[in-house]
Design a protein around this motif. Structure first.
Motif, PDB file in Angstrom:
ATOM      1  N   UNK A 154       0.842  -1.203   0.000  1.00 43.24           N
ATOM      2  CA  UNK A 154       0.000   0.000   0.000  1.00 43.24           C
ATOM      3  C   UNK A 154       0.876   1.251   0.000  1.00 43.24           C
ATOM      4  N   UNK A 155       2.050   1.136   0.602  1.00 42.31           N
ATOM      5  CA  UNK A 155       2.977   2.265   0.642  1.00 42.31           C
ATOM      6  C   UNK A 155       3.570   2.527  -0.747  1.00 42.31           C
ATOM      7  N   UNK A 156       3.750   1.433  -1.501  1.00 46.27           N
ATOM      8  CA  UNK A 156       4.317   1.598  -2.843  1.00 46.27           C
ATOM      9  C   UNK A 156       3.318   2.208  -3.809  1.00 46.27           C
ATOM     10  N   UNK A 157       2.031   2.073  -3.487  1.00 45.85           N
ATOM     11  CA  UNK A 157       1.008   2.624  -4.374  1.00 45.85           C
ATOM     12  C   UNK A 157       0.735   4.091  -4.036  1.00 45.85           C
ATOM     13  N   UNK A 158       1.787   4.821  -3.697  1.00 48.03           N
ATOM     14  CA  UNK A 158       1.616   6.240  -3.384  1.00 48.03           C
ATOM     15  C   UNK A 158       2.494   7.055  -4.328  1.00 48.03           C
ATOM     16  N   UNK A 159       2.655   8.321  -4.030  1.00 50.91           N
ATOM     17  CA  UNK A 159       3.306   9.255  -4.959  1.00 50.91           C
ATOM     18  C   UNK A 159       4.813   9.094  -5.075  1.00 50.91           C
ATOM     19  N   UNK A 160       5.488  10.238  -5.193  1.00 51.28           N
ATOM     20  CA  UNK A 160       6.901  10.220  -5.607  1.00 51.28           C
ATOM     21  C   UNK A 160       7.881  10.115  -4.461  1.00 51.28           C
ATOM     22  N   UNK A 161       7.413  10.251  -3.226  1.00 49.81           N
ATOM     23  CA  UNK A 161       8.356  10.466  -2.131  1.00 49.81           C
ATOM     24  C   UNK A 161       9.095   9.222  -1.655  1.00 49.81           C
ATOM     25  N   UNK A 162       8.479   8.068  -1.774  1.00 49.56           N
ATOM     26  CA  UNK A 162       9.034   6.869  -1.139  1.00 49.56           C
ATOM     27  C   UNK A 162      10.477   6.554  -1.564  1.00 49.56           C
TER      28      UNK A 162
ATOM     29  N   UNK B  56       9.592   1.322  -8.782  1.00 49.34           N
ATOM     30  CA  UNK B  56       8.841   2.557  -8.573  1.00 49.34           C
ATOM     31  C   UNK B  56       8.677   3.259  -9.904  1.00 49.34           C
TER      32      UNK B  56
END
Lengths: 225, 247
Positions: free
Chosen positions: A94-102, A225
């Motif tokens: 779920x964390x990987x399905x977020x924006x550019x910051x990770x 990513x």
């Protein structure tokens, strides 16, 4: 019932740039907490103390080069394991399905922890007789951290310690003989270019792998990513 | 159309988890039903951009998630609740939801209000400052729903969202879904046919990696009428009849 959330926009509203900077810092703080980085920092400090104790109280193990380097290499492998295990996150995909910051957070945490580990161990070695000095410490730690990060990317953050531990065992065995390969960088003199390049290459590969792919979780191979 | 899939497949080794799915979905609540191993979670993971397809065409919010730039843009406007969501037990509910709001690149000035609204929407307002380690399974599930909706997503993907919720929470959750579906595409993968009946305008039934039925819940009910298929409720009978016809 209203959620008890502090609104920084309330009262004097900060400028958008300041607000953006503050939110990036807040994100970094939450990311650090989720990766238990405060615990990692405490462990790195403890490893520094262990190295300082070993050097100042002249702990020694009788034997050849393998024995002489054993304590410092073990501490360096321990620090690299701490860096690698701190990549383990609880949130999964779920964390990987977020924006550019990770990816930036992953890279920043890995590089910052490696730098902090070097600083802590170099400070602990000040005034002591660390085999190879600070240059060997930097090379060994960089290479071991790289192996840890590669292990975390391939096996999962919780197994990041396997790379440094395996390398420690291989090196200790190799040091008993007369290794010539630069991949056993810990056996090379501190100014040896081949060993330094190998260690630096492994660190770069580890940081890139963790940044781009993250760490494997729940037996699932992460998508880039 | 927010979702466009054309002959989408996903293979794990020699097994096809998703074996040629074609569908389109615009705003509304879209139910994904099917037995265990039907491929619902794999399909949802591909739509969540965390699992690349083996073949076929996937367009989300008018973009191709196969390229970095469009994928990043899709992820900013996506909400995703996986079947097994991990939690950091030291976070409070607010910190947990705020973390995902910041990761999704929300404008910093909007984050506190959006977090408060999401936490309130899932009925955790009075637990906003509670550590996640102190919450029950149902409350954790609601915190997971809150992180999925915090960015007011245009595409919301929920895998078994009502698992662990009590009947009262389930009813209010369905009402929330209907509200979200007015402007966003909401895909709900579930085993619970009553969730589909109460909240979904469209439903697809998957079996062995393929969509074997697509229509409205009323059309699925009609499939079961007079078929003699097993089930305690009309939708369950429709589900059983559609599956039996496909096999």
């Amino acid at each position: 019932m209203t959620a008890a959330v502090q609104d920084p926009a309330a009262g004097a509203a900060p400028a958008p740039v300041a607000r953006g900077r503050r939110s990036v810092l807040r994100l970094a703080r939450l990311y650090s907490a989720s990766r238990r980085i405060p615990v990692a920092l405490a462990l790195l400090a403890a490893l520094g103390l262990l190295l300082w104790s070993a050097l100042n109280w002249r702990w020694s193990i009788a034997g050849g080069p393998a024995a002489q380097d054993f304590i410092s290499l073990t501490v360096e492998a321990g620090a690299a394991s701490v860096i690698a295990v701190s990549t383990h996150g609880p949130f999964g995909e779920v964390e990987r399905a977020t924006g550019r910051w990770l990816p930036y957070l992953r890279a920043g945490a890995a590089v910052a922890l490696t730098a902090i580990a070097f600083g802590a161990l170099a400070a602990a070695a000040t005034g002591g007789s660390l085999p190879g000095g600070s240059l060997a410490l930097l090379r060994n730690l960089a290479g071991l951290a790289g192996l840890g990060l590669l292990g975390a990317a391939a096996l999962g953050g919780a197994f990041g310690w396997t790379g440094p531990l395996a390398y420690l065992l291989v090196t200790e065995v190799a040091l008993s003989g007369h290794p010539t390969t630069p991949w056993i960088w810990a056996a090379r003199p501190p100014h040896d270019l081949g060993g330094a390049l190998c260690a630096a290459g492994v660190l770069v590969a580890g940081v890139v792998a963790v940044t781009v792919f993250g760490t494997r979780d729940s037996g699932r191979r992460p998508a880039p990513e | 159309m927010n979702i466009e899939l054309d002959d989408l497949t996903r293979r794990f080794g020699k097994t096809y988890a998703v074996a040629g799915v074609t569908m389109e979905a615009g705003p509304g609540v879209f139910g994904l039903l099917g037995p265990n191993g039907a491929g619902k979670t794999s399909l949802l993971r591909m739509m969540a951009t965390v699992l690349p397809p083996t073949s076929g065409r996937l367009q989300l919010l008018g973009r191709d998630p196969g390229s970095y730039g469009p994928r990043r843009e899709i992820r900013r406007r996506l909400g995703y609740l996986p079947q097994n969501l991990g939690y950091y037990p030291g976070f409070t509910v607010v910190e947990f939801v705020e973390y995902f709001a910041l990761l999704k690149d929300m404008p910093p000035g909007q984050v506190p209000r959006a977090v408060a609204r999401a936490v309130e929407q899932v009925g955790l307002g009075d637990k906003a400052r509670a550590k996640l380690r102190t919450l029950s399974g149902g409350m954790l599930r609601r915190a997971g729903i809150a992180q999925a909706i915090v960015n007011d997503p245009e595409l919301l993907l929920l895998d078994e969202p009502t698992a662990g919720l009590d009947p009262e929470q389930r009813v209010s959750f369905r009402a929330m879904l209907r509200g979200l579906g007015e402007h966003a595409t909401v895909v709900v993968s579930t085993h619970l046919v009553e969730d589909v009946g109460a909240a979904c305008s469209q439903v697809s039934l998957m079996d062995a990696g393929k969509i074997v039925f697509h229509g409205t819940p009323a059309e699925l009910v009609a499939r079961g009428e007079g078929s003699g298929a097993a089930g305690d409720a009309p939708l369950e009978r429709g589900y059983s009849a559609a599956l039996a016809a496909a096999r």
